[in-house]
Design an enzyme around this catalytic site. Structure first.
Site, PDB file in Angstrom:
ATOM      1  N   ASP A   1      30.798   2.663 -29.817  1.00  0.00           N
ATOM      2  CA  ASP A   1      30.933   1.563 -28.857  1.00  0.00           C
ATOM      3  C   ASP A   1      30.332   0.243 -29.330  1.00  0.00           C
ATOM      4  O   ASP A   1      30.013  -0.623 -28.519  1.00  0.00           O
ATOM      5  CB  ASP A   1      30.236   1.986 -27.557  1.00  0.00           C
TER       6      ASP A   1
ATOM      7  N   GLU B   1      33.880  10.095 -30.792  1.00  0.00           N
ATOM      8  CA  GLU B   1      32.992   9.949 -29.630  1.00  0.00           C
ATOM      9  C   GLU B   1      33.713   9.200 -28.500  1.00  0.00           C
ATOM     10  O   GLU B   1      33.184   8.282 -27.888  1.00  0.00           O
ATOM     11  CB  GLU B   1      31.686   9.237 -30.009  1.00  0.00           C
TER      12      GLU B   1
ATOM     13  N   GLU C   1      28.230  -2.275 -24.692  1.00  0.00           N
ATOM     14  CA  GLU C   1      28.802  -1.028 -25.214  1.00  0.00           C
ATOM     15  C   GLU C   1      29.788  -0.370 -24.236  1.00  0.00           C
ATOM     16  O   GLU C   1      30.811   0.177 -24.657  1.00  0.00           O
ATOM     17  CB  GLU C   1      27.684  -0.033 -25.571  1.00  0.00           C
TER      18      GLU C   1
ATOM     19  N   HIS D   1      14.546   0.790 -27.625  1.00  0.00           N
ATOM     20  CA  HIS D   1      15.069  -0.412 -28.274  1.00  0.00           C
ATOM     21  C   HIS D   1      16.189  -1.089 -27.492  1.00  0.00           C
ATOM     22  O   HIS D   1      16.700  -2.120 -27.904  1.00  0.00           O
ATOM     23  CB  HIS D   1      15.604  -0.069 -29.665  1.00  0.00           C
TER      24      HIS D   1
ATOM     25  N   ARG E   1      18.417  -3.357 -25.142  1.00  0.00           N
ATOM     26  CA  ARG E   1      18.109  -4.706 -24.645  1.00  0.00           C
ATOM     27  C   ARG E   1      17.924  -4.717 -23.129  1.00  0.00           C
ATOM     28  O   ARG E   1      17.186  -5.541 -22.610  1.00  0.00           O
ATOM     29  CB  ARG E   1      19.144  -5.711 -25.141  1.00  0.00           C
TER      30      ARG E   1
ATOM     31  N   HIS F   1      10.940   0.103 -33.397  1.00  0.00           N
ATOM     32  CA  HIS F   1      12.169  -0.595 -33.815  1.00  0.00           C
ATOM     33  C   HIS F   1      11.810  -2.008 -34.301  1.00  0.00           C
ATOM     34  O   HIS F   1      10.909  -2.639 -33.735  1.00  0.00           O
ATOM     35  CB  HIS F   1      13.106  -0.670 -32.597  1.00  0.00           C
TER      36      HIS F   1
HETATM   37  N1  UDP Z   1      16.808   7.288 -35.855  1.00  0.00           N
HETATM   38  C1  UDP Z   1      16.288   7.150 -37.144  1.00  0.00           C
HETATM   39  N2  UDP Z   1      15.018   6.594 -37.290  1.00  0.00           N
HETATM   40  C2  UDP Z   1      14.276   6.166 -36.234  1.00  0.00           C
HETATM   41  C3  UDP Z   1      14.839   6.286 -34.910  1.00  0.00           C
HETATM   42  C4  UDP Z   1      16.101   6.841 -34.770  1.00  0.00           C
HETATM   43  O1  UDP Z   1      16.940   7.518 -38.122  1.00  0.00           O
HETATM   44  O2  UDP Z   1      13.149   5.677 -36.435  1.00  0.00           O
HETATM   45  C5  UDP Z   1      18.166   7.871 -35.702  1.00  0.00           C
HETATM   46  C6  UDP Z   1      18.286   9.017 -34.729  1.00  0.00           C
HETATM   47  O3  UDP Z   1      18.185  10.251 -35.399  1.00  0.00           O
HETATM   48  C7  UDP Z   1      19.662   8.848 -34.088  1.00  0.00           C
HETATM   49  C8  UDP Z   1      19.977   7.396 -34.289  1.00  0.00           C
HETATM   50  O4  UDP Z   1      18.994   6.852 -35.170  1.00  0.00           O
HETATM   51  O5  UDP Z   1      20.659   9.601 -34.735  1.00  0.00           O
HETATM   52  C9  UDP Z   1      19.957   6.693 -32.945  1.00  0.00           C
HETATM   53  O6  UDP Z   1      20.095   5.368 -33.152  1.00  0.00           O
HETATM   54  P1  UDP Z   1      19.751   4.303 -32.043  1.00  0.00           P
HETATM   55  O7  UDP Z   1      18.740   4.875 -31.108  1.00  0.00           O
HETATM   56  O8  UDP Z   1      19.431   3.060 -32.797  1.00  0.00           O
HETATM   57  O9  UDP Z   1      21.153   4.048 -31.357  1.00  0.00           O
HETATM   58  P2  UDP Z   1      21.921   4.706 -30.146  1.00  0.00           P
HETATM   59  O10 UDP Z   1      22.099   6.157 -30.449  1.00  0.00           O
HETATM   60  O11 UDP Z   1      21.136   4.441 -28.891  1.00  0.00           O
HETATM   61  O12 UDP Z   1      23.230   3.981 -30.142  1.00  0.00           O
END
Ligand code: UDP
Length: 376
Positions: A92, A114, A128, A205, A207, A238
Site C-alpha cells: 500500500d 497482499e 495507505e 513509527h 505518522r 526508527h
Molecule cells: N523491521 C526491521 N528492523 C527494525 C524494525 C522492523 O527489519 O528495526 C522489519 C520487521 O521485521 C517487519 C518490517 O520491518 O517485517 C515492518 O516494517 P515497518 O514497521 O516499517 O512497516 P509496516 O509493516 O508497518 O508497513
C-alpha cells in the site's frame, strides 16, 4: 515480469518472490524506486536481490505528491523500455500505487501481493488505506493472504477468478531468515543486556501516532518497566526525527529500557523470536508475531489485519496511554492469552506463499502465450 518495490517492508515481502521467479526460470526485471533507501539498501544483500533499476526517488522532506510523481515518471520509463508481461507490486505504499498506475496506463496486467487489506477508514492509515483500495481497482491478479482478504475483494466486485489465496510471503522471509542466520555482534550484546528478564520489544513509527499519542504510549511503557524489574524493554528507534525525539525524551536513562538504532532485518527477526511480548504500531510485525505464536499489543485503534486479533495473538491497545498501561499489566497474569497466541502459526500462510504466487503467474502467463499462438 517487472517487480517494483521501494521500502523495507516491500522488499521483505517481495524478496522471496524474486528468488522464486528466478528458480522457475522466469525473467525478472527488479525495480527499486528508492522511496526509503536508508532502511532498504542494507536489506538487498540479505535477500540477494540485485535491482536492474534504482530510481533514487527519495528526497528529504518531499511531499507525497512530489514523491508519487517522481515514482510514476521513473517506472513509466522502465516499462516503456522493458515491456514486461506483468508488473508485480506489494501492499500500500506510494511505490505500490504509482507502480500499479504506471502499468495500468501501459495496459500491462498488474499482480498485487497482499491484496484485500482494509481498515475501512480512508484517513487511517494515511495514505495507505486509499492506496490499497486504488490498487485493487487496477489489478488483474489479486494475491490475498487470507480468506477474509479474499471476501473483502469479492464484496468490492473483484471477479472470483482473479483472486488467489496465497498467504503472505512475510512468513516465507521470517522462516527462511530464522533458519539461515544466527544472532551476532550487536544483537548478542542486546540479548546479554536483557539477560533472564522478560523482553518487551517495542517499535513505533506511524505518522498517525506522532506527537502526544506516541509520547503517551512511551510514558506508559516506562511506567510499566519501572513497576516490573523482571521486564526489559528493547526499542529499536526508527530514524524519523519525530520518533527519535519522543524516545529520547520519554525513555532514555532507565535500567529496564534498551534504546538502539533500527536493527537489520535478520537481527530484528531474532529479537522477535526471543521476545516475551511485542508492542508496536507496525503492520508487518502483526503478521510476523502471529506466525511466531507471540502476543502483541497493537498501538492503533483499528487494524487491517483483524485475523491477528481474531486468532488471539494481537490486542488493540488504541491511542489512550491508560489503556496501554492496563493491557501491559494484564499481560503479566493472563497466561491464557500467551497459550492462544502460541497456536496461531498459520494464519498468514504456510511459509510457501512466494511459490504459490509465482506458480500462479507462471501458469497464467504460459497459458496466455499459448492462447496467442493458437489465435495467430
Ligand atoms: N523491521 C526491521 N528492523 C527494525 C524494525 C522492523 O527489519 O528495526 C522489519 C520487521 O521485521 C517487519 C518490517 O520491518 O517485517 C515492518 O516494517 P515497518 O514497521 O516499517 O512497516 P509496516 O509493516 O508497518 O508497513
Amino acid at each position: 515480469m517487472a517487480i517494483v518495490f521501494g521500502t523495507r517492508p516491500e522488499l521483505i515481502k517481495l524478496g522471496p518472490v524474486v528468488r522464486e521467479v528466478e528458480r522457475v526460470g522466469m525473467e525478472a526485471c527488479v525495480v527499486n524506486t528508492g522511496q526509503h533507501s536508508d532502511l532498504l539498501t542494507p536489506l538487498l544483500g540479505h535477500f540477494q536481490v540485485r535491482p536492474k533499476y534504482d530510481l533514487a526517488t527519495m528526497e528529504p522532506g518531499q511531499s507525497l505528491n512530489r514523491l508519487g510523481a517522481r515514482i510514476l515518471a521513473g517506472v513509466d520509463e522502465v516499462l516503456t523500455k522493458e515491456r514486461p508481461d506483468v508488473v508485480l507490486v506489494q501492499g500500500d505504499t506510494s511505490t505500490a500505487l504509482m507502480g500499479a498506475m504506471a502499468a495500468f496506463n501501459h495496459r500491462i496486467p498488474i499482480g498485487h501481493v497482499e491484496a484485500g487489506l482494509r481498515s475501512g477508514n480512508p484517513m487511517n492509515p494515511f495514505p495507505e488505506e486509499m492506496n490499497r483500495q486504488m490498487i485493487s481497482r487496477m489489478a488483474t491478479f489479486h494475491f490475498a493472504a487470507t480468506d477474509n482478504n479474499a471476501r473483502t475483494l469479492l464484496r468490492e466486485g473483484v471477479p472470483a477468478e482473479q483472486i488467489y489465496i496465497t498467504g503472505n510471503p512475510v512468513v516465507d522471509s521470517l522462516r527462511q531468515t530464522l533458519v539461515m542466520s544466527r544472532p551476532k555482534g550487536e544483537m548478542v550484546d542486546i540479548l546479554n543486556r536483557v539477560g533472564q528478564r522478560k523482553m518487551v520489544l517495542v517499535t513505533t513509527h506511524r505518522r498517525e501516532n506522532f506527537g502526544s499519542t506516541m509520547r503517551g504510549h512511551l510514558r506508559a511503557i516506562r511506567r510499566f518497566a519501572t513497576a516490573h524489574p523482571e521486564v526489559c524493554v528493547v526499542f529499536p528507534v526508527h530514524p524519523n526525527p519525530n520518533v527519535r525525539e519522543a524516545a529520547m525524551a520519554e525513555l532514555a536513562g532507565h535500567d529496564g529500557i534498551v534504546l538502539t538504532q533500527p536493527v537489520g532485518y535478520a537481527d530484528f527477526v531474532h529479537l522477535l523470536s526471543h521476545a516475551w511480548l511485542i508492542v508496536s504500531d507496525s503492520g508487518g510485525i502483526q503478521e510476523e508475531v502471529t506466525a511466531l505464536g507471540k502476543p502483541m499489543l497493537v498501538l492503533r485503534n483499528n487494524t487491517e489485519r483483524p485475523e491477528a486479533v481474531e486468532a488471539g495473538a494481537a490486542r488493540l491497545a488504541g491511542e489512550c496511554p491508560a489503556n496501554l498501561h492496563q493491557m501491559l499489566e494484564a499481560a503479566m497474569t493472563d497466561m491464557e492469552w500467551f497459550v492462544r497466541a502460541s497456536h496461531c502459526h498459520s494464519v498468514f500462510g504456510d511459509g510457501h506463499s512466494s511459490r504459490h504466487i509465482v506458480d500462479i503467474l507462471n501458469q497464467r502467463l504460459v497459458r496466455a502465450v499459448q492462447e496467442l499462438r493458437l489465435a495467430a
